[in-house]
Design an enzyme around this catalytic site. Structure first.
Site, PDB file in Angstrom:
ATOM      1  N   ASP A   1       0.811  -1.225   0.000  1.00  0.00           N
ATOM      2  CA  ASP A   1       0.000   0.000   0.000  1.00  0.00           C
ATOM      3  C   ASP A   1       0.842   1.273   0.000  1.00  0.00           C
ATOM      4  O   ASP A   1       0.427   2.310   0.531  1.00  0.00           O
ATOM      5  CB  ASP A   1      -0.977   0.027   1.194  1.00  0.00           C
ATOM      6  CG  ASP A   1      -1.895  -1.176   1.198  1.00  0.00           C
ATOM      7  OD1 ASP A   1      -2.252  -1.635   0.092  1.00  0.00           O
ATOM      8  OD2 ASP A   1      -2.251  -1.657   2.291  1.00  0.00           O
TER       9      ASP A   1
ATOM     10  N   LYS B   1       1.952   1.935  -5.160  1.00  0.00           N
ATOM     11  CA  LYS B   1       2.498   1.312  -6.385  1.00  0.00           C
ATOM     12  C   LYS B   1       1.598   1.574  -7.589  1.00  0.00           C
ATOM     13  O   LYS B   1       2.066   1.903  -8.674  1.00  0.00           O
ATOM     14  CB  LYS B   1       2.655  -0.218  -6.190  1.00  0.00           C
ATOM     15  CG  LYS B   1       3.641  -0.583  -5.097  1.00  0.00           C
ATOM     16  CD  LYS B   1       3.695  -2.076  -4.862  1.00  0.00           C
ATOM     17  CE  LYS B   1       2.431  -2.649  -4.249  1.00  0.00           C
ATOM     18  NZ  LYS B   1       2.158  -2.218  -2.862  1.00  0.00           N
TER      19      LYS B   1
ATOM     20  N   GLY C   1      -4.415  -4.402  -3.798  1.00  0.00           N
ATOM     21  CA  GLY C   1      -5.421  -3.381  -4.081  1.00  0.00           C
ATOM     22  C   GLY C   1      -4.673  -2.143  -4.507  1.00  0.00           C
ATOM     23  O   GLY C   1      -4.011  -1.515  -3.682  1.00  0.00           O
ATOM     24  N   HIS C   2      -4.683  -1.830  -5.785  1.00  0.00           N
ATOM     25  CA  HIS C   2      -3.905  -0.716  -6.318  1.00  0.00           C
ATOM     26  C   HIS C   2      -4.855   0.381  -6.796  1.00  0.00           C
ATOM     27  O   HIS C   2      -5.729   0.125  -7.632  1.00  0.00           O
ATOM     28  CB  HIS C   2      -3.001  -1.206  -7.461  1.00  0.00           C
ATOM     29  CG  HIS C   2      -1.957  -2.193  -7.006  1.00  0.00           C
ATOM     30  ND1 HIS C   2      -1.044  -2.772  -7.840  1.00  0.00           N
ATOM     31  CD2 HIS C   2      -1.688  -2.699  -5.763  1.00  0.00           C
ATOM     32  CE1 HIS C   2      -0.260  -3.587  -7.137  1.00  0.00           C
ATOM     33  NE2 HIS C   2      -0.643  -3.566  -5.884  1.00  0.00           N
TER      34      HIS C   2
ATOM     35  N   GLN D   1       2.081  -6.226  -3.015  1.00  0.00           N
ATOM     36  CA  GLN D   1       2.531  -6.287  -1.626  1.00  0.00           C
ATOM     37  C   GLN D   1       3.837  -5.491  -1.449  1.00  0.00           C
ATOM     38  O   GLN D   1       4.033  -4.523  -2.157  1.00  0.00           O
ATOM     39  CB  GLN D   1       2.691  -7.745  -1.150  1.00  0.00           C
ATOM     40  CG  GLN D   1       1.375  -8.504  -1.022  1.00  0.00           C
ATOM     41  CD  GLN D   1       0.836  -9.055  -2.336  1.00  0.00           C
ATOM     42  OE1 GLN D   1       1.530  -9.738  -3.053  1.00  0.00           O
ATOM     43  NE2 GLN D   1      -0.405  -8.754  -2.652  1.00  0.00           N
TER      44      GLN D   1
HETATM   45  P1  GDP Z   1      -0.668   0.202  -3.587  1.00  0.00           P
HETATM   46  O1  GDP Z   1      -1.269  -1.053  -3.060  1.00  0.00           O
HETATM   47  O2  GDP Z   1       0.798   0.274  -3.310  1.00  0.00           O
HETATM   48  O3  GDP Z   1      -0.984   0.460  -5.027  1.00  0.00           O
HETATM   49  O4  GDP Z   1      -1.316   1.386  -2.751  1.00  0.00           O
HETATM   50  P2  GDP Z   1      -2.895   1.560  -2.407  1.00  0.00           P
HETATM   51  O5  GDP Z   1      -3.568   2.051  -3.623  1.00  0.00           O
HETATM   52  O6  GDP Z   1      -3.434   0.362  -1.731  1.00  0.00           O
HETATM   53  O7  GDP Z   1      -2.820   2.677  -1.292  1.00  0.00           O
HETATM   54  C1  GDP Z   1      -2.239   3.929  -1.524  1.00  0.00           C
HETATM   55  C2  GDP Z   1      -3.298   5.009  -1.293  1.00  0.00           C
HETATM   56  O8  GDP Z   1      -2.678   6.276  -1.239  1.00  0.00           O
HETATM   57  C3  GDP Z   1      -4.311   5.110  -2.414  1.00  0.00           C
HETATM   58  O9  GDP Z   1      -5.536   5.505  -1.870  1.00  0.00           O
HETATM   59  C4  GDP Z   1      -3.726   6.191  -3.322  1.00  0.00           C
HETATM   60  O10 GDP Z   1      -4.716   6.866  -4.064  1.00  0.00           O
HETATM   61  C5  GDP Z   1      -3.119   7.109  -2.298  1.00  0.00           C
HETATM   62  N1  GDP Z   1      -1.927   7.837  -2.736  1.00  0.00           N
HETATM   63  C6  GDP Z   1      -0.939   7.455  -3.586  1.00  0.00           C
HETATM   64  N2  GDP Z   1       0.019   8.400  -3.647  1.00  0.00           N
HETATM   65  C7  GDP Z   1      -0.367   9.397  -2.815  1.00  0.00           C
HETATM   66  C8  GDP Z   1       0.207  10.659  -2.421  1.00  0.00           C
HETATM   67  O11 GDP Z   1       1.307  11.019  -2.831  1.00  0.00           O
HETATM   68  N3  GDP Z   1      -0.506  11.411  -1.527  1.00  0.00           N
HETATM   69  C9  GDP Z   1      -1.699  11.013  -1.024  1.00  0.00           C
HETATM   70  N4  GDP Z   1      -2.313  11.812  -0.152  1.00  0.00           N
HETATM   71  N5  GDP Z   1      -2.265   9.843  -1.376  1.00  0.00           N
HETATM   72  C10 GDP Z   1      -1.610   9.060  -2.248  1.00  0.00           C
HETATM   73  P1  IMO Z   2      -0.855  -4.281  -2.205  1.00  0.00           P
HETATM   74  O1  IMO Z   2      -0.370  -4.864  -3.509  1.00  0.00           O
HETATM   75  C1  IMO Z   2      -0.983  -4.624   2.132  1.00  0.00           C
HETATM   76  C2  IMO Z   2      -1.085  -8.665   3.816  1.00  0.00           C
HETATM   77  C3  IMO Z   2      -2.338  -9.088   4.545  1.00  0.00           C
HETATM   78  C4  IMO Z   2      -1.733 -10.019   5.568  1.00  0.00           C
HETATM   79  C5  IMO Z   2      -0.626 -10.718   4.790  1.00  0.00           C
HETATM   80  C6  IMO Z   2      -1.014 -12.067   4.210  1.00  0.00           C
HETATM   81  O2  IMO Z   2      -2.135  -3.561  -2.284  1.00  0.00           O
HETATM   82  O3  IMO Z   2       0.240  -3.503  -1.549  1.00  0.00           O
HETATM   83  P2  IMO Z   2      -2.526 -12.813   2.144  1.00  0.00           P
HETATM   84  O4  IMO Z   2      -3.962 -12.584   1.868  1.00  0.00           O
HETATM   85  O5  IMO Z   2      -1.597 -12.297   1.114  1.00  0.00           O
HETATM   86  O6  IMO Z   2      -2.217 -14.246   2.505  1.00  0.00           O
HETATM   87  O7  IMO Z   2      -2.240 -11.973   3.502  1.00  0.00           O
HETATM   88  O8  IMO Z   2      -0.284  -9.841   3.735  1.00  0.00           O
HETATM   89  N1  IMO Z   2      -1.287  -8.185   2.428  1.00  0.00           N
HETATM   90  C7  IMO Z   2      -1.208  -6.896   2.072  1.00  0.00           C
HETATM   91  N2  IMO Z   2      -1.031  -5.787   2.822  1.00  0.00           N
HETATM   92  N3  IMO Z   2      -1.064  -4.520   0.809  1.00  0.00           N
HETATM   93  C8  IMO Z   2      -1.218  -5.630   0.034  1.00  0.00           C
HETATM   94  O9  IMO Z   2      -1.181  -5.589  -1.316  1.00  0.00           O
HETATM   95  C9  IMO Z   2      -1.342  -6.884   0.671  1.00  0.00           C
HETATM   96  N4  IMO Z   2      -1.525  -8.143   0.229  1.00  0.00           N
HETATM   97  C10 IMO Z   2      -1.468  -8.923   1.316  1.00  0.00           C
HETATM   98  O10 IMO Z   2      -2.991  -7.998   5.124  1.00  0.00           O
HETATM   99  O11 IMO Z   2      -1.126  -9.274   6.595  1.00  0.00           O
HETATM  100 MG    MG Z   3      -2.833  -1.683  -1.850  1.00  0.00          MG
END
Ligand code: GDP
Ligand code: IMO
Ligand code: MG
Length: 429
Positions: free
Chosen positions: A13, A16, A40-41, A223
């Site tokens: 999170d 990415k 979850g991207h 991840q």
């Molecule tokens: P990922 O799993 O690495 O793709 O990240 P996620 O999408 O799960 O979580 C990142 C969250 O931060 C999302 O809601 C993005 O829209 C948000 N985000 C990404 N870059 C920035 C930033 O520079 N500033 C802020 N405030 N939010 C951001």
């Molecule tokens: P993105 O790509 C954050 C965490 C789960 C749990 C552990 C194992 O959005 O960054 P799993 O279901 O993979 O067996 O769970 O890994 N986890 C993540 N945490 N971002 C993710 O993906 C994750 N994918 C799995 O919360 O701790």
């Molecule tokens: Mg994510």
């Protein structure tokens, strides 16, 4: 370097999806190489939000998107996601989506087992996303998985299904559950097969061809390094290797194909699920960062745990994953804090550590050693040039760079695609 490999350098999170989408317009192909719909991207383009779990983040910008063999694929989740993204106006066809025909499938029995184990573990649970990821990877290495290519041979699937179900029935019996309904499972596979098969192909061959033609490949990790099954905070990890090297094995390209390794790093730290977290904040500052950063899981909606930036962990991740440069995201979430803290080491049983030890109990007992830095009252939100950042934010970024021993290539200042500062172009570096 023509290719770029994006990986998360913390516990996932990090942002990415945003960075991959931003880079995708300059790439010819985007490839997912591990994980599954536990990811979850989030992409935000002109105010419109897209949430992707299995589909590579290149799909929205129309870049050829590939799901590599290292991914575990839930075909029903894929169908739902394709429908959701198509409803947002993105056409998904065999022209812009390719799926490796040697991808193992996540089946309903994997989801069942994930849930049964987590429930039985009670307080000791991993806190998985409940998507069946771990059980599916176990069956892959146990050589009993059903794979995408099997969907074209359902009439001869029975011996394979028997082998798989015999294994699961024994486990299910241990949890007091009925055996798998094999006929129903075969019927479900029959129903979904045409949907998946339209995208299926030997993607290594397709990638070889586009690479020979000079295409720029962007690998999209899921991840983060601290969730890697070898290098992460084991056993509180996911079941795949999340490090950059997996881009090669999880797509069918050689180790010289990964190019510039771009580690995505959040300007503070978050984690969702159980496990050690030395810099976790359980006070109002943690609460404030969580609210400002909207730190709720994209997949499960769970509240993410929040803490100060941990330079020890990121330095370790960058070393393990061969990171060439980082993208520092969410700096704007720190706006308005009087003081910011960076963890520079741990104290453990009277000794000082400059790395995270391997044993889970040691990891849990690590006490952070902090360095304080002045915060900034000005807003960084939406800044698109380095010169627009307040002096103290620049000092913070520079200190992070020194401590993690890795240069900053990009800075992200909001969820929006274009609120991104480029300092070093990963595609030409
Ligand atoms: P990922 O799993 O690495 O793709 O990240 P996620 O999408 O799960 O979580 C990142 C969250 O931060 C999302 O809601 C993005 O829209 C948000 N985000 C990404 N870059 C920035 C930033 O520079 N500033 C802020 N405030 N939010 C951001
Ligand atoms: P993105 O790509 C954050 C965490 C789960 C749990 C552990 C194992 O959005 O960054 P799993 O279901 O993979 O067996 O769970 O890994 N986890 C993540 N945490 N971002 C993710 O993906 C994750 N994918 C799995 O919360 O701790
Ligand atoms: Mg994510």
């Amino acid at each position: 370097m023509a290719n770029v490999t994006v990986i998360g350098a913390q516990w996932g999170d990090e942002g990415k999806g945003k960075i991959v989408d931003w880079l995708a317009s300059r790439a010819d192909v985007v490839v997912r190489f591990q994980g599954g719909h536990n990811a979850g991207h989030t992409l935000v383009i002109d105010g419109k939000t897209y949430k992707l779990s299995l589909l590579p983040s290149g799909i929205v910008s129309g870049t050829l998107s590939v799901i590599g063999n290292g991914v575990v694929l839930d075909p029903w989740a894929l169908r739902d996601e394709v429908a959701k993204v198509e409803a947002q106006g993105v056409a998904i066809t065999a022209e812009n989506l390719a799926i490796a025909d040697n991808c193992p499938l996540i089946l309903p029995l994997h989801r069942d087992l994930d849930a049964l184990r987590e429930t039985a573990a009670g307080k000791g649970k991993i806190g998985t996303t409940g998507r069946g990821i771990g059980p599916a990877y176990e069956d892959k290495v146990g050589r009993r998985a059903i794979r995408v290519c099997d969907l074209a041979h359902l009439d001869t699937l029975e011996p394979q299904l028997d082998r798989l179900c015999a294994h699961h029935d024994a486990l299910r019996a241990g949890f007091g559950q009925p055996p798998v309904d094999r006929a129903a499972l075969l019927e479900e596979l029959r129903e979904i097969a045409p949907f998946v098969l339209r995208f299926a192909q030997p993607v290594w061959k397709r990638l070889k061809k586009v690479r020979r033609a000079g295409a720029k490949i962007l690998f999209e990790g899921a991840q983060g390094v601290l969730l890697d099954v070898d290098h992460g905070t084991y056993p509180f990890v996911t079941s795949s290797n999340t490090v950059s090297g997996t881009a090669a094995s999880g797509s069918g390209l050689g180790p010289n194909s990964t190019g510039f390794v771009l580690g995505i790093v959040k300007a503070y730290t978050t984690r969702v699920g159980s496990g050690p977290f030395p810099t976790e904040l359980e006070d109002e500052i943690g609460q404030r960062l969580g609210e400002r950063g909207h730190e709720f899981g994209t997949v499960t909606g769970r509240k993410r745990r929040v803490g100060w930036f941990d330079a020890v962990l990121v330095r370790q991740s960058c070393a393990i994953s061969g990171v060439t440069g980082i993208a520092l995201t969410k700096i704007d979430v720190l706006d308005g804090l009087e003081k910011v803290k960076i963890c520079t080491g741990y104290r453990l049983r009277g000794k000082v550590y400059d790395y995270l030890p391997s044993h889970s109990a040691d990891q849990a007992a690590c006490e952070p050693i902090y360095e304080d830095m002045p915060g900034w009252s000005e807003s960084t939100a939406g800044a698109r040039s380095y010169a627009d950042l307040p002096a103290n934010a620049i000092k913070y970024i520079q200190r992070i760079q020194e401590l993690i021993e890795c240069p900053v290539a990009l800075v992200s200042t909001s969820p929006e695609r274009d609120d991104t500062i480029l300092m070093r172009d990963p595609f030409v570096d």
